[in-house]
Design a protein around this motif. Structure first.
Motif, PDB file in Angstrom:
ATOM      1  N   MET A   1      13.367  21.645  -7.023  1.00 52.13           N
ATOM      2  CA  MET A   1      12.526  21.579  -8.200  1.00 52.13           C
ATOM      3  C   MET A   1      11.234  20.827  -7.913  1.00 52.13           C
ATOM      4  N   LEU A   2      11.325  19.761  -7.162  1.00 47.87           N
ATOM      5  CA  LEU A   2      10.136  18.974  -6.869  1.00 47.87           C
ATOM      6  C   LEU A   2       9.138  19.794  -6.057  1.00 47.87           C
ATOM      7  N   ALA A   3       9.623  20.551  -5.103  1.00 45.91           N
ATOM      8  CA  ALA A   3       8.731  21.363  -4.275  1.00 45.91           C
ATOM      9  C   ALA A   3       8.053  22.460  -5.092  1.00 45.91           C
ATOM     10  N   GLU A   4       8.733  22.973  -6.101  1.00 43.92           N
ATOM     11  CA  GLU A   4       8.173  24.034  -6.928  1.00 43.92           C
ATOM     12  C   GLU A   4       7.009  23.536  -7.788  1.00 43.92           C
ATOM     13  N   HIS A   5       7.069  22.301  -8.206  1.00 43.27           N
ATOM     14  CA  HIS A   5       6.068  21.750  -9.119  1.00 43.27           C
ATOM     15  C   HIS A   5       5.190  20.708  -8.439  1.00 43.27           C
ATOM     16  N   PHE A   6       5.176  20.718  -7.115  1.00 49.75           N
ATOM     17  CA  PHE A   6       4.431  19.686  -6.385  1.00 49.75           C
ATOM     18  C   PHE A   6       2.946  19.717  -6.724  1.00 49.75           C
ATOM     19  N   GLN A   8       1.436  20.748  -9.454  1.00 48.72           N
ATOM     20  CA  GLN A   8       1.202  20.262 -10.813  1.00 48.72           C
ATOM     21  C   GLN A   8       1.381  18.744 -10.880  1.00 48.72           C
ATOM     22  N   ILE A   9       2.392  18.228 -10.210  1.00 52.86           N
ATOM     23  CA  ILE A   9       2.615  16.775 -10.178  1.00 52.86           C
ATOM     24  C   ILE A   9       1.441  16.079  -9.496  1.00 52.86           C
ATOM     25  N   GLU A  10       0.948  16.685  -8.428  1.00 56.26           N
ATOM     26  CA  GLU A  10      -0.196  16.125  -7.716  1.00 56.26           C
ATOM     27  C   GLU A  10      -1.434  16.088  -8.604  1.00 56.26           C
TER      28      GLU A  10
END
Length: 75
Positions: A1-6, A8-10
């Motif tokens: 999940m973290l890799a998919e939204h990296f 956007q989080i960045e």
């Protein structure tokens, strides 16, 4: 999940970083204005310039979001 939204989080992290930088700049300017005993007109000019800088940054973000989302006038 973290890799998919990296990405956007960045982007959110970068925007929060810039918001913190603007806050720290504002606090530094407030301190300098108080210690320098600057007249009210001078303070107003300084805060107006800082406001326009922040407004320009926000406008850039909004325009960039609109352009990247593809929901522009021709989209």
């Amino acid at each position: 999940m973290l890799a998919e939204h990296f990405e956007q989080i960045e982007a959110i992290g970068l925007n929060l970083f810039f918001a913190a930088i603007f806050l720290l700049i504002g606090l530094a300017i407030q301190d300098v204005l108080k210690k320098g005993d600057v007249p009210k007109f001078g303070r107003a000019v300084v805060w107006l310039v800082l406001f326009f800088g922040c407004a320009g940054f926000i406008a850039k973000g909004v325009i960039q979001f609109i352009m990247e989302s593809g929901s522009g006038v021709n989209g």
